[in-house]
Structure formats: structure tokens, C-alpha cells
Scaffold this motif. Structure first.
Motif, mmCIF file in Angstrom:
data_model
loop_
_atom_site.group_PDB
_atom_site.id
_atom_site.type_symbol
_atom_site.label_atom_id
_atom_site.label_comp_id
_atom_site.label_asym_id
_atom_site.label_seq_id
_atom_site.Cartn_x
_atom_site.Cartn_y
_atom_site.Cartn_z
ATOM 1 N N ASN A 131 -4.503 6.474 -1.823
ATOM 2 C CA ASN A 131 -3.774 5.725 -2.842
ATOM 3 C C ASN A 131 -2.353 5.459 -2.339
ATOM 4 O O ASN A 131 -1.590 6.395 -2.084
ATOM 5 C CB ASN A 131 -3.722 6.502 -4.157
ATOM 6 C CG ASN A 131 -5.109 6.681 -4.760
ATOM 7 O OD1 ASN A 131 -5.877 5.725 -4.855
ATOM 8 N ND2 ASN A 131 -5.428 7.907 -5.158
ATOM 9 N N LYS A 132 -2.050 4.180 -2.169
ATOM 10 C CA LYS A 132 -0.724 3.798 -1.702
ATOM 11 C C LYS A 132 0.081 3.271 -2.877
ATOM 12 O O LYS A 132 -0.296 2.261 -3.478
ATOM 13 C CB LYS A 132 -0.831 2.720 -0.616
ATOM 14 C CG LYS A 132 -1.470 3.214 0.673
ATOM 15 C CD LYS A 132 -1.444 2.132 1.742
ATOM 16 C CE LYS A 132 -2.020 2.651 3.057
ATOM 17 N NZ LYS A 132 -1.994 1.607 4.120
ATOM 18 N N PRO A 133 1.148 3.930 -3.197
ATOM 19 C CA PRO A 133 1.972 3.455 -4.319
ATOM 20 C C PRO A 133 2.697 2.167 -3.934
ATOM 21 O O PRO A 133 2.866 1.840 -2.757
ATOM 22 C CB PRO A 133 2.964 4.603 -4.540
ATOM 23 C CG PRO A 133 3.081 5.251 -3.197
ATOM 24 C CD PRO A 133 1.709 5.147 -2.563
ATOM 25 N N GLY A 134 3.122 1.435 -4.927
ATOM 26 C CA GLY A 134 3.891 0.231 -4.668
ATOM 27 C C GLY A 134 5.210 0.557 -3.985
ATOM 28 O O GLY A 134 5.766 1.646 -4.159
ATOM 29 N N GLN A 135 5.702 -0.405 -3.182
ATOM 30 C CA GLN A 135 6.948 -0.208 -2.466
ATOM 31 C C GLN A 135 7.940 -1.296 -2.860
ATOM 32 O O GLN A 135 7.557 -2.429 -3.190
ATOM 33 C CB GLN A 135 6.720 -0.269 -0.950
ATOM 34 C CG GLN A 135 5.953 0.912 -0.387
ATOM 35 C CD GLN A 135 5.784 0.763 1.113
ATOM 36 O OE1 GLN A 135 4.878 0.089 1.577
ATOM 37 N NE2 GLN A 135 6.680 1.391 1.861
ATOM 38 N N ALA A 136 9.186 -0.976 -2.749
ATOM 39 C CA ALA A 136 10.223 -1.973 -2.994
ATOM 40 C C ALA A 136 10.221 -2.981 -1.852
ATOM 41 O O ALA A 136 10.263 -2.596 -0.665
ATOM 42 C CB ALA A 136 11.581 -1.302 -3.103
#
Length: 758
Positions: A112-117
Motif C-alpha cells: 500500500n503506497k500512500p499518496g505523496q505531495a
């Protein structure tokens, strides 16, 4: 959503590199963001001499969280393999899932890759873009340049503007940090310019006398130059390449018109234009009569307080110096005749295996004279053709062409006229390089055609002789272009030039052994024996080194090359390649005008119902004949006349209908049985169509030949419907197979239909 602005500022970027640099910046930007999973909207890239700028619209501020799966080793795999899989995917063993894969428990990692800025992603992308940027030429600078690991850029990189919305994207590249500050025009603006966001970037720079949009600068130069020319009662000589180049040299373009001394107009106008264009990037103008005027238009990068008078005067002095050099070259070159200049060609190597340029000129002169003498180039004076060919390369050793190689040929024409040579000779010297490329003017003046054709044929034959043929995408001697030029010259002027025979004759001319007597050589070239050249040459017993085989093989190879080039050219013109194959497959057809007339007539015929049905009937007949008694088919590759005759003899001997041909074709007097009506009708139709088609082909009326063949459509269709070809009685079978062989051979008078698709 937010807009992203990236400006990479440096010292002057060469104008010729800016177009590729814009494309490179967009490519690398898209690469980085695609890899990060950021969707991209519209991207605009601009360039000036001092900066590359990119604006990407509607970037998200945050990427979406994603879930990825990775299939790992079986559950029973060694611990070492499982641990390696975990390290690779950044998970621990207790995070793995076990799933059944074809009956075997297997580990899966769910990542699971969280969202990035997006700002963080851009901060990583910008250094990567700069490091990976590809320039034709680049440099290192400063103290860091002692290391090969230091940054390379086209010119020293001095600033980076990186804004996502109104927020600075912070990054650092080899000591250059990003910010929101840029610089305006070098002379018209001093101090820093702070950019608020992408929308006010162009506005603030315009206020600082910088037009960032290169296309806007091009339009200003294009319209401005035309305007100042019109104001002076002149017409601008349009030059789109010069428009683009000047736009790449200026950030605030101001077209200005100046004048030079009338005396310089004594120099050929092309020289003046090339001097102004190449050395100074100036436009030139014409007067109302269409003659070159003593005016130039330069593109300044500043607004002069005096309206540009000082700028114009400075540019005039520089141009005057250049034009003085050109006039000096013009005067010096005319002190010698072209014939005297031509002696210098002995010092220039054309190719180490083909001798000097002087050697090439001699070959071209002989061939041009032959083309005129034989009437291949109609209404061409052989003496003038030889004279023009002997002088066509003389300007290569002149001072003017040494300074401006682009003027070769053109200056030779001017020198020939100044010397008082005939206009046809001067025109041939000027235009013998034409046509250079697709769309270029094709010469039609007889002497020019003879010299141009001879020059290109000599190049083709010479390089094929030394086995320097084009391979793949490599064609260092532009032989493909030369072949297309030969086609253009032949087609435009309707020349009847047998390509194989002329190629073989030229090979004999270029590299004949000493034992090959001049008498025999002249006999080969005589009009009476030219058509039988190959046979006569191949059987000449005076040849002790057996070069005849090499000559025939090289001529065959060159004709194959011509055939391939012709297919490419005609395919682009909408002609089917299989129809060209069908004509070439007959063998012995190397007359381009006749070949193309046959191909075009064949294409028009095949596209009709009669053509389609006749082709179907032909294929059916050919299949039957092939099954019953295979007959040699024409070679796939073009063949020499000698090979064609041998092939034809073999075909005749193998034809199933040979016994029938010994009788009175079309009659049934020698048959012991009464032919069926459809059988008799086909024989009668063949008896009528065969001579008509053969006569039409002989007269090169291929449309009439197709019409004669079209009359066979109904009889052959009926024949197949009502007649059993493989009858039990040998006589019936042989006669009917003979009719099919006659039908096939009648069709072959036009083309080998077995090569036609469909």
C-alpha cells in the motif's frame, strides 16, 4: 489542482539547439511525472537565448494512494528466497499473504503506497531532468569542473525558477538552488524579477523586455521585416529558416533596414544573399523589378534611442567587409578560365578507389557525350555536352566556392557566362546537380539533362563497382537519392535509356583491362551493337582477366537497386508494389519509361472487373499447369537481357502446349476429336487476342494490350465452367493444357500475373 512553472536560466543557448531543447525538456518532464504516477494536463515549453521555460497546467497537489501486489515464491521455498522477496518489496514476513496458485500455496506481498505531495515529487524530478538533459554540445564550468562528475550544461546554468501554484518547489542542482526570482532583458532591465505564479510569468517578463514565447518572436520578426521592407518600397526575400534563427538570437526583436553600396551588386546576387544570411543572419530585399536591392534587414535585440541608426550603421560596416571579401573572390576567380580551374581537380580525391574528381569529370564527359550521340537525350549537341561536363566541377577549386560550398555549380554557371561560353553550357554547369531532393526542379534543357544524368549514373555505377552500396539506414554517398534523381530525369524528359545496358557499358568504360582494345571498346558503344552489348561483351575472347562476369554481376546488382528504389518511389505515389514486381519479373525490362507505362496500364486494368476476373482465371490456369507439369517461372529479380533470353528459351521448351504450338494455333485441323464449344471458343479467342496483345506491346500501347487480354475473360470463364481439363484421353488433355499454357503466355506478354496479389 495547480499550475507548475519551471525556468532553467543560463548563458546564451545557441539558436540551432533550442528546438531540440524544448522537446527534450518536455520529454524528460513527462518521463519523471509518469514514473511518479502524476497525471499531466497541457504542457507548454518556450525558449529564449537565455532560458528554457515549461508550464504544466492542472497538476494535482497530492497523488492518490495505490495498492500493488507482487507474486512471490511458494510457501515451501527456502527462507533465503522468502527473505529476499520481502526486502525487495519493503515488507516483513508477517505481512505476506498466502494464496493458492494452481494448487500450490504461494506468498503474495500487498504493498500500500500512500499518496505523496506532488511538490515533493517535483523536487526530486527537477535535478533528474537537469542531470539527464541531452545537448549536442555541453560544458563544465567553475571550480567543480575539474571533476568529470560535475554538472554538464550547454552553457553555465545560473538560475532555476520552480513554482507549483504560488509555492516554491525547493531543490538544488550542483550549487544552483531553486526560487521564484528570474532576470529580465540584459540591457533593458536591471535587478531581479519575482514571479508569483505561472500566470504572471510571461506578463512580468514582457514588462522587462523579454518575450518568452519563441513563436511570438518569430511572428514579430516575420511581419516586422516585411513591414520595414515595404516602407522602403522593397519586397522582403522570405527566409523561414532565418526567421527561426533570429528568434533564437533575440529576446526583444526589432527588425531594422539598412543599405549597402551599389557597387557590391556587381557580385552575383546569390553570393550577396548567402553572405548576408550565413555570416550576419540578415534578410535581403528585392526591388520592384524583382532584382536584388542594395538593402538588408537585421534583427536587433534592443531598442535604440536613435531609432536604431547606430545599430544599422554598425551592421552595415560589418556586412560591407564581408561583401568586400566576396567581391575579391569574384574578381580573383575570373582571372582564370574554368578550364584552367579544372586542372586543380587533379588534386582532389573523389574516392580512394575511384580516383580524383578530374577522373570522375572525364568519365562524366564521355558518358554525357555518348548520351547525346546515341540520341538518348534528344536534341543534345554532343560537343556542348562534353564541354559542359568537362567544366561542371571546375568551380570546386575557386575561392568563392571554397568560402561558400553551397554555391558549387551556381558559381560555375556565372563564371562560364562571364567567360563568354554558350548559355546552354553555363546552364548545364549551374544545374547539373539538380534534382537534389524530392520536389526539387528537374532540368529539361538537353545539355543540362545529359550532364546531370551522366554525373549521377557515374556515381551510382562507380560505387556499386567498388561494392560501396547502401546498407540498411546507411547511405553515406547518397546513392538512394541519386537513383531517385535518375528516375526524375528520365521520366520528366521521357528518355529511352536502358538502365542495365548503360550501367554495363559504363562499367566497361570505367574499369576495362589493358587487353581490351580501343577498337573493341568503341564497337561496344556503337549504336548498332549497343542493344547486344551484354552478349558481345560477355563472349569477348580478348578479355584475359574475365572481368565480364564481374561487370554483369555489378550491373545486375545495380538494376536490383534501381528496382527497389522504384518500388519505394511508386508506392509513395500510390502504385502497388506487386504490379512493379509483375513487370520486372518478366526479365529484360530496364527501360524506365516503358516499364512505368506498362505498370500504370496494368494497375488501371487490374482495378476493373475484367482485370479482377482475368487475374482469377490466370491463377486457376497457372495452378493447373503447375500441378500437371511444373514450368519454370520468371526470376523474381530483374535479369540481364542475356539471362532473359535464356529464361525464355527454357520456358518455351518446358511449356505443356509445345506440341500444339507446332500446329496451326487456333484451328482444330490436326485434332482427332471434335472440341467442345467452350474449348473451341477459347482457342479462337486466343488466336485473335495473342497477335493483338503482342503487337500492342511492341508498339508500347499497353492499354490496347490490356484490352486484347480483356477479351479472354469470358472465354476462359466459360472454359473452366464447361470443359474438363484433365480428360482421360491424352490428346484431349494435352490440347486443353496447351490452351491454358497459351492463355498464360498471352498474359505474360504484359506482366507476370503470378506476382500480382489478389
Amino acid at each position: 489542482m495547480a499550475d507548475f512553472l519551471l525556468e532553467l536560466r543560463s548563458e546564451e543557448i545557441p539558436a540551432r539547439m533550442q528546438k531540440a531543447a524544448r522537446a527534450e525538456l518536455e520529454k524528460l518532464f513527462r518521463r519523471e511525472l509518469d514514473a511518479a504516477g502524476v497525471s499531466i494536463g497541457d504542457v507548454t515549453v518556450w525558449s529564449t537565448p537565455r532560458r528554457l521555460a515549461l508550464i504544466a497546467r492542472d497538476l494535482p497537489e497530492q497523488t492518490e494512494a495505490v495498492s500493488e501486489e507482487a507474486k512471490g515464491p511458494p510457501e515451501a521455498a527456502p527462507d533465503k528466497a522468502v527473505d529476499g522477496f520481502c526486502r525487495k518489496n519493503g515488507v516483513t514476513r508477517d505481512q505476506l499473504e498466502v494464496r493458492d496458485v494452481k494448487g500450490r500455496p504461494t506468498y503474495f506481498a500487498v504493498i500500500n503506497k500512500p499518496g505523496q505531495a506532488v511538490a515533493d515529487l517535483l523536487a526530486s524530478a527537477i535535478p533528474a531532468i537537469i542531470r539527464d538533459f541531452s545537448w549536442p554540445k555541453s560544458m563544465r564550468w567553475g571550480d567543480a569542473s575539474i571533476s568529470t562528475e560535475s554538472l554538464r550544461w550547454v552553457r553555465p546554468l545560473s538560475g532555476i525558477v520552480a513554482l507549483l501554484g504560488d509555492t516554491i518547489v525547493e531543490c538544488e542542482v550542483h550549487g544552483v538552488t531553486s526560487g521564484a526570482v528570474t532576470l529580465g532583458h540584459r540591457f533593458h532591465h536591471s535587478g531581479d524579477i519575482t514571479i508569483g505564479d505561472a500566470d504572471d510569468y510571461t506578463v512580468k517578463l514582457r514588462a522587462a523586455h523579454v518575450i518568452v514565447d519563441h513563436e511570438e518572436r518569430q511572428n514579430l520578426i516575420r511581419t516586422g521585416a516585411a513591414h520595414v521592407a515595404t516602407e522602403a518600397g522593397l519586397k522582403l526575400v522570405e527566409d523561414e529558416g532565418l526567421v527561426v534563427e533570429n528568434a533564437g538570437l533575440t529576446e526583444w526583436p526589432i527588425p531594422l533596414l539598412g543599405r549597402f553600396e551599389d557597387d557590391f551588386l556587381e557580385v552575383p546576387p546569390e553570393t550577396i544573399q548567402l553572405t548576408a544570411r550565413v555570416n550576419q543572419k540578415y534578410f535581403v530585399c528585392e526591388d520592384a523589378a524583382g532584382e536584388l536591392a542594395n538593402a538588408f534587414i537585421c534583427t536587433a535585440n534592443i531598442e535604440g534611442s536613435d531609432g536604431g541608426a547606430a545599430i544599422v550603421d554598425g551592421n552595415r560596416k560589418v556586412l560591407a567587409a564581408r561583401l568586400s571579401d566576396a567581391r575579391f573572390f569574384w574578381d580573383v576567380d575570373r582571372k582564370k578560365t574554368l578550364a584552367e580551374h579544372a586542372k586543380g581537380l587533379e588534386r582532389i580525391t573523389f574516392h580512394e578507389k575511384l580516383g580524383t574528381v578530374a577522373d570522375k569529370v572525364e568519365r562524366v564527359a564521355k558518358l554525357a557525350e555518348w548520351l547525346a550521340t546515341e540520341g538518348i537525350v534528344p536534341d543534345c549537341d554532343p560537343t556542348l555536352a562534353r564541354q559542359a561536363a568537362e567544366l561542371c566541377k571546375a568551380d570546386l577549386v575557386t575561392e568563392m566556392v571554397g568560402e561558400f560550398p553551397e554555391l558549387q555549380g551556381l558559381m560555375g554557371g556565372y563564371y562560364a557566362r562571364a567567360e563568354g561560353l554558350p548559355n546552354s553550357v553555363a546552364d548545364a554547369i549551374r544545374d547539373h546537380y539538380k534534382p537534389v531532393g524530392q520536389g526539387d526542379e528537374v532540368p529539361t534543357a538537353p545539355v543540362t539533362v545529359a550532364v546531370s544524368l551522366a554525373d549521377k549514373l557515374d556515381t551510382l555505377v562507380g560505387f556499386f563497382q567498388i561494392d560501396e552500396k547502401p546498407t540498411g539506414s546507411k547511405d553515406p554517398f547518397a546513392l538512394r537519392r541519386a537513383a531517385l534523381a535518375v528516375f526524375a530525369l528520365i521520366n520528366e524528359n521521357h528518355l529511352r535509356l536502358p538502365l542495365w545496358i548503360s550501367s554495363a557499358a559504363m562499367l566497361a568504360l570505367n574499369r576495362r583491362p589493358e587487353s581490351y582494345s580501343e577498337k573493341n571498346f568503341e564497337a561496344v558503344w556503337s549504336k548498332e551493337t549497343r542493344a547486344r552489348f551484354s552478349e558481345a561483351y560477355l563472349h569477348d575472347e580478348s578479355l584475359t582477366l574475365e572481368p565480364s562476369k564481374r561487370i554483369a554481376e555489378t550491373a545486375d546488382s545495380l538494376l536490383d537497386f534501381f528496382a527497389d528504389r522504384l518500388k519505394v518511389q511508386q508506392r509513395e505515389a500510390g502504385v502497388r508494389h506487386d504490379l512493379i514486381d509483375a513487370v520486372f519479373a518478366l526479365g529484360g525490362e530496364d527501360d524506365l519509361v516503358r516499364l512505368l507505362a506498362r505498370v500504370h496500364a496494368l494497375q488501371a486494368f487490374i482495378e476493373t472487373d475484367n482485370g479482377t476476373n482475368l487475374l482469377a482465371g490466370y491463377k486457376r490456369a497457372a495452378n493447373i499447369l503447375k500441378k500437371e507439369a511444373p514450368t519454370p517461372t520468371p526470376s523474381q529479380n530483374p535479369v540481364t537481357p542475356a539471362k532473359a533470353r535464356a529464361q525464355s528459351d527454357a520456358d518455351d521448351e518446358a511449356n505443356l502446349g509445345s506440341r500444339v504450338r507446332g500446329n496451326d494455333e487456333g484451328s482444330n485441323k490436326t485434332l482427332s476429336y471434335t472440341p467442345e464449344p467452350a474449348e473451341k471458343a477459347l482457342g479462337d479467342a486466343l488466336a485473335a487476342a495473342e497477335p493483338k496483345a503482342a503487337a500492342a506491346v511492341k508498339e508500347e500501347d499497353f492499354a490496347a494490350a490490356m484490352a486484347a487480354l480483356a477479351s479472354l475473360r469470358a472465354p476462359i470463364d466459360t472454359f473452366f465452367e464447361e470443359v474438363i481439363v484433365n480428360a482421360d484421353e491424352p490428346e484431349k488433355r494435352d490440347h486443353r493444357l496447351g490452351l491454358l499454357a497459351r492463355f498464360r503466355d498471352a498474359v505474360h506478354t504484359v506482366a507476370d500475373f503470378s506476382r500480382i496479389e489478389g
